[in-house]
Enzyme design. Structure first.
Site, PDB file in Angstrom:
ATOM      1  N   ASN A  25       0.800  -0.996  -0.143  1.00  0.00           N
ATOM      2  CA  ASN A  25       0.500  -0.043   0.345  1.00  0.00           C
ATOM      3  C   ASN A  25       1.015   1.329   0.375  1.00  0.00           C
ATOM      4  O   ASN A  25       1.685   1.640   1.147  1.00  0.00           O
ATOM      5  CB  ASN A  25      -0.934   0.040   0.915  1.00  0.00           C
ATOM      6  CG  ASN A  25      -1.618   1.140   1.459  1.00  0.00           C
ATOM      7  OD1 ASN A  25      -1.776   2.544   0.893  1.00  0.00           O
ATOM      8  ND2 ASN A  25      -2.844   1.414   2.126  1.00  0.00           N
ATOM      9  N   GLU A 174      -9.946 -10.001   2.259  1.00  0.00           N
ATOM     10  CA  GLU A 174     -10.439  -8.608   3.277  1.00  0.00           C
ATOM     11  C   GLU A 174     -11.643  -7.971   2.433  1.00  0.00           C
ATOM     12  O   GLU A 174     -11.667  -6.991   2.549  1.00  0.00           O
ATOM     13  CB  GLU A 174      -9.628  -7.840   1.776  1.00  0.00           C
ATOM     14  CG  GLU A 174      -7.470  -8.432   1.756  1.00  0.00           C
ATOM     15  CD  GLU A 174      -7.097  -8.119   2.766  1.00  0.00           C
ATOM     16  OE1 GLU A 174      -6.894  -6.565   3.223  1.00  0.00           O
ATOM     17  OE2 GLU A 174      -6.171  -8.860   3.826  1.00  0.00           O
ATOM     18  N   HIS A 250      -5.519  -4.235  -3.184  1.00  0.00           N
ATOM     19  CA  HIS A 250      -7.223  -4.108  -3.308  1.00  0.00           C
ATOM     20  C   HIS A 250      -7.774  -3.905  -4.321  1.00  0.00           C
ATOM     21  O   HIS A 250      -7.854  -2.816  -4.894  1.00  0.00           O
ATOM     22  CB  HIS A 250      -8.131  -3.648  -2.211  1.00  0.00           C
ATOM     23  CG  HIS A 250      -8.476  -3.384  -1.221  1.00  0.00           C
ATOM     24  ND1 HIS A 250      -7.701  -3.010   0.050  1.00  0.00           N
ATOM     25  CD2 HIS A 250      -8.021  -4.501  -0.124  1.00  0.00           C
ATOM     26  CE1 HIS A 250      -7.767  -4.057   1.262  1.00  0.00           C
ATOM     27  NE2 HIS A 250      -7.288  -4.912   1.284  1.00  0.00           N
ATOM     28  N   CYS A 370     -12.847   2.862   0.167  1.00  0.00           N
ATOM     29  CA  CYS A 370     -12.707   2.198   1.579  1.00  0.00           C
ATOM     30  C   CYS A 370     -13.458   2.665   3.052  1.00  0.00           C
ATOM     31  O   CYS A 370     -13.264   1.194   3.704  1.00  0.00           O
ATOM     32  CB  CYS A 370     -10.918   2.295   1.770  1.00  0.00           C
ATOM     33  SG  CYS A 370      -9.957   2.557   0.677  1.00  0.00           S
TER      34      CYS A 370
HETATM   35  O1  SUG Z   1      -5.688  -1.884   5.039  1.00  0.00           O
HETATM   36  N1  SUG Z   1      -4.551   1.109   5.491  1.00  0.00           N
HETATM   37  C1  SUG Z   1      -5.267   0.089   4.522  1.00  0.00           C
HETATM   38  C2  SUG Z   1      -5.785   0.482   3.879  1.00  0.00           C
HETATM   39  C3  SUG Z   1      -6.890  -0.266   4.121  1.00  0.00           C
HETATM   40  C4  SUG Z   1      -8.042   0.819   2.231  1.00  0.00           C
HETATM   41  N2  SUG Z   1      -9.283  -0.240   1.831  1.00  0.00           N
HETATM   42  C5  SUG Z   1      -9.321  -0.400   0.511  1.00  0.00           C
HETATM   43  N3  SUG Z   1      -8.598  -0.286   0.224  1.00  0.00           N
HETATM   44  N4  SUG Z   1     -10.624  -0.773   0.668  1.00  0.00           N
HETATM   45  C6  SUG Z   1      -4.419  -1.421   4.191  1.00  0.00           C
HETATM   46  O2  SUG Z   1      -3.427  -1.199   4.175  1.00  0.00           O
HETATM   47  C7  SUG Z   1      -2.425   1.421   7.434  1.00  0.00           C
HETATM   48  C8  SUG Z   1      -2.000   1.641   8.548  1.00  0.00           C
HETATM   49  C9  SUG Z   1      -0.535   2.262   8.751  1.00  0.00           C
HETATM   50  O3  SUG Z   1       0.076   1.876   8.131  1.00  0.00           O
HETATM   51  O4  SUG Z   1      -0.148   3.302   9.561  1.00  0.00           O
HETATM   52  C10 SUG Z   1      -3.441   0.638   6.204  1.00  0.00           C
HETATM   53  O5  SUG Z   1      -3.878  -0.005   7.315  1.00  0.00           O
END
Ligand code: SUG
Length: 447
Positions: A25, A174, A250, A370
């Site tokens: 991510n 997920e 995702h 999200c």
């Molecule tokens: O799971 N970020 C989440 C973002 C989720 C996004 N959701 C969707 N795309 N539906 C993840 O990667 C980052 C937390 C941090 O780095 O502090 C985090 O968990």
């Protein structure tokens, strides 16, 4: 009967921070260790919820989770009072402490997969919390998520709740971030499109090389079985491994759908033509299915990831026209804002674009889509939802005051070791369960 789609947005929790926890991510890693503003994050989220409510949508609130998760720290061998547990973790395992402090339950598109009653064998709305096994900090969510969902959707006559899938990467799930329901109308049987990143039991199939594929085909099949979906109304599509390797962790980072619209990037899927034909065939002829494909030449994959063009909500307004709810990052990109301006002039149901600032969430890789969990409901099912979680003017102002009372303006990495943060978080959540009428959903409330 009247049917519509309700959106349940995650209320950002009091420990919202940037810990760089999510490999694959891009935003999470690039903002690692920056300081965050939990108060601003929660207020940005509430403003989006209120805006959708004001557009005439049914909007709900999904409560955050208790963090830091001292119960997990205890399972990992840290002992003493809660304050001692946190202090020891901060000293001996700071990375673990960061993970158990994450407010990641705010991204409720990952809370669960929902199948509406029109699609299921028993005519109930089915819920399966996502196990989120791929990331340690997210794997702490499903049990409490299940409890909160049951406190919101209590009536067994309308709602069926399943336990999350086995906690193992073979069944990495997920949730709704990789699930899209297409239909001619919310109350008609739809086609449920499950998107997965890899095959768990067949290593000869394509898979990404750089970043993890979090969700497996086998998890999708299990959820479809649990929800009693008919094979004639389900399509499984694999995400293109190359886009996962570019940061599409995702499917909702590269595709979004609503009713008879699927909006996706040219590079989103493996075996695209065949799979889209299957989708078209299973969708049927009740309505025209609009497959809106964004070409590389219009918006590159990297621009889509940066702006979250596909992490937009495509919603049907009470007028029947569709609107795109986009983050302001889309507005700030010339390529994306011109694309969207042209899109609403074309022959598709999407007629409007609205931009909202959810930057605090975006910096962790969480856009408007999200932040929300979609639940298609009939009027009767809506009557059975816990009414205290539904957004209105009063709840909006109550929650803003609640945030002002309990949330910090700023959190940096060092603050996570402050035992006071746990106390603040618990008093906030205790009050919240009363506001939302949830009962004792948190472990600290259960003694
Ligand atoms: O799971 N970020 C989440 C973002 C989720 C996004 N959701 C969707 N795309 N539906 C993840 O990667 C980052 C937390 C941090 O780095 O502090 C985090 O968990």
């Amino acid at each position: 009967m009247n049917f519509f789609e309700a959106n349940f947005d995650g209320l950002v929790g009091p420990t919202h921070n940037y810990a760089g926890l999510s490999v694959g991510n891009v935003a999470s890693l690039s903002n690692a260790k920056n300081s965050s503003s939990p108060r601003q994050a929660a207020k940005q989220g509430l403003s989006k919820m209120k805006a959708l409510h004001d557009l005439g949508m049914v909007q709900g609130v999904l409560a955050p989770q208790e963090r830091p998760d001292v119960y997990t720290l205890r399972r990992l061998g840290f002992t003493g009072t809660d304050a001692q547990v946190i202090a020891k973790a901060a000293k001996q395992a700071p990375a673990v402490l960061r993970a158990v402090c994450s407010a990641s339950s705010m991204w409720t598109a990952n809370a669960a997969t929902i199948s509406p009653s029109a699609d299921t064998h028993d005519g109930k709305v089915h819920f399966t919390p996502a196990n989120l096994t791929n990331k340690f900090h997210r794997s702490l969510e499903p049990v409490t998520t299940g409890r909160i969902l049951q406190a919101m959707f209590r009536d067994p006559e309308h709602f069926a709740h399943h336990t999350h899938l086995p906690d193992n990467d073979h069944f990495g799930d997920e949730g709704a971030a990789n699930h899209t329901r297409l239909c001619s109308a919310y109350g008609k049987r739809g086609v449920e499109l499950f998107v997965f990143g890899r095959y768990a039991f067949d290593s000869n199939q394509p898979a990404p090389k750089r970043f993890p594929a979090r969700h497996t085909l086998e998890a999708c099949e299990a959820v479809a079985r649990l929800h009693g979906l008919s094979g004639e109304h389900v399509v499984y599509m694999q995400q293109n491994p190359d886009v996962i390797d570019q940061g599409v962790f995702h499917n909702d980072v590269i595709a979004v759908g609503n009713q008879n619209v699927l909006f996706y990037h040219q590079q989103a899927f493996v075996d695209k033509q065949n799979k889209l034909s299957e989708l078209q065939r299973k969708f049927g002829n009740d309505a025209e299915l609009h497959l809106i494909e964004v070409k590389d030449s219009d918006v590159s994959v990297s621009e889509a990831i940066k702006t979250y063009l596909f992490n937009t909500q495509v919603i049907t307004l009470p007028s029947g026209e569709m609107a795109i709810i986009a983050p302001t990052e889309c507005q700030e990109s010339h390529a994306v804002s011109s694309y969207l301006a042209a899109l609403v002039q074309q022959h598709t149901p999407i007629r409007h674009v609205h931009y909202y600032d959810v930057k605090q969430s975006m910096r962790n890789g969480g856009g408007p889509a999200c932040l929300r969990l979609r639940v298609a409901l009939s009027e009767q099912e809506k009557q059975a939802v816990n009414p205290n979680v539904l957004m209105n003017d009063t709840l909006f102002s109550t929650l803003n005051q609640w945030v002002d009372k309990h949330y910090r303006d700023e959190i940096s990495e060092a603050d996570l070791a402050d035992p006071q943060l746990l106390d603040e978080s618990r008093s906030a959540l205790d009050e919240l369960t009363r506001i939302l009428g949830l009962g004792s959903v948190y472990q600290f409330q259960q003694g």
